[in-house]
Motif scaffolding. Structure first.
Motif, PDB file in Angstrom:
ATOM      1  N   LEU A  26       0.822  -1.212   0.000  1.00  0.00           N
ATOM      2  CA  LEU A  26       0.000   0.000   0.000  1.00  0.00           C
ATOM      3  C   LEU A  26       0.853   1.259   0.000  1.00  0.00           C
ATOM      4  N   ALA A  27       2.129   1.107   0.340  1.00  0.00           N
ATOM      5  CA  ALA A  27       3.013   2.262   0.353  1.00  0.00           C
ATOM      6  C   ALA A  27       3.653   2.508  -1.005  1.00  0.00           C
ATOM      7  N   MET A  28       3.492   1.594  -1.950  1.00  0.00           N
ATOM      8  CA  MET A  28       4.135   1.731  -3.264  1.00  0.00           C
ATOM      9  C   MET A  28       3.307   2.596  -4.186  1.00  0.00           C
ATOM     10  N   THR A  29       4.026   3.165  -5.145  1.00  0.00           N
ATOM     11  CA  THR A  29       3.349   3.935  -6.180  1.00  0.00           C
ATOM     12  C   THR A  29       2.852   2.960  -7.248  1.00  0.00           C
ATOM     13  N   PRO A  30       1.925   3.393  -8.094  1.00  0.00           N
ATOM     14  CA  PRO A  30       1.449   2.496  -9.159  1.00  0.00           C
ATOM     15  C   PRO A  30       2.580   2.017 -10.090  1.00  0.00           C
ATOM     16  N   GLU A  31       3.574   2.878 -10.342  1.00  0.00           N
ATOM     17  CA  GLU A  31       4.682   2.487 -11.210  1.00  0.00           C
ATOM     18  C   GLU A  31       5.521   1.390 -10.558  1.00  0.00           C
ATOM     19  N   ARG A  36       6.937  -4.410 -10.068  1.00  0.00           N
ATOM     20  CA  ARG A  36       6.963  -5.650  -9.274  1.00  0.00           C
ATOM     21  C   ARG A  36       6.122  -6.746  -9.937  1.00  0.00           C
ATOM     22  N   ILE A  37       4.970  -6.354 -10.469  1.00  0.00           N
ATOM     23  CA  ILE A  37       4.115  -7.334 -11.154  1.00  0.00           C
ATOM     24  C   ILE A  37       4.832  -7.879 -12.386  1.00  0.00           C
ATOM     25  N   ALA A  38       5.475  -6.993 -13.152  1.00  0.00           N
ATOM     26  CA  ALA A  38       6.211  -7.423 -14.344  1.00  0.00           C
ATOM     27  C   ALA A  38       7.355  -8.353 -13.960  1.00  0.00           C
TER      28      ALA A  38
END
Length: 138
Positions: A26-31, A36-38
């Motif tokens: 929740l602390a991460m930005t969308p980028e 991370r997903i990639a």
């Protein structure tokens, strides 16, 4: 009662804040989340590719084993077939040799004083040697 509800709501907001601080996602930005997903997707694809490569190698090894087994089965069948033909050819050659060789030996190799052709003729015709010998073609 209103004060109590306000206090409870404040406590809940404080708990949510602590939860948000404790949850790194929740602390991460969308980028950052997209990166991370990639990365996770790439790692999963690498594992899948390695598993597929291993499965392909296993399939190739098993197919080679099956070809060897099938090839040896065909070879065995061919060998049995060849053995049969050689056996039949040997029997035919033996019959032919048994029919030709004794006459050659009796006429050409044995001394004439042994009178083998006459004896063979007498035995074959079931006649005395003199009569059988008269029927031998010269």
């Amino acid at each position: 009662m209103l004060q109590q509800n306000v206090n409870t709501a404040g406590e809940n907001v404080a708990r949510i804040g602590q939860f948000l601080k404790a949850a790194p996602a929740l602390a991460m930005t969308p980028e950052q989340m997209a990166q991370r997903i990639a990365a996770a997707g790439s790692a999963a694809r690498r594992e899948d590719q390695a598993a597929l490569a291993k499965a392909g190698e296993d399939k190739a090894r098993i197919m080679a084993d099956l070809r060897a087994i099938a090839g040896s089965a065909w070879t065995r069948a061919d060998q049995k077939n060849r053995q049969l033909w050689f056996a039949l050819g040997g029997v035919a050659a033996g019959i032919l040799a048994w029919a030709i060789v004794p006459g050659l030996v009796a006429r050409e190799i044995a001394p004439a004083s042994w009178q083998w052709p006459e004896r063979m003729a007498a035995r074959t015709l079931d006649l005395p040697r003199w009569e059988a010998g008269q029927r031998i073609p010269l």
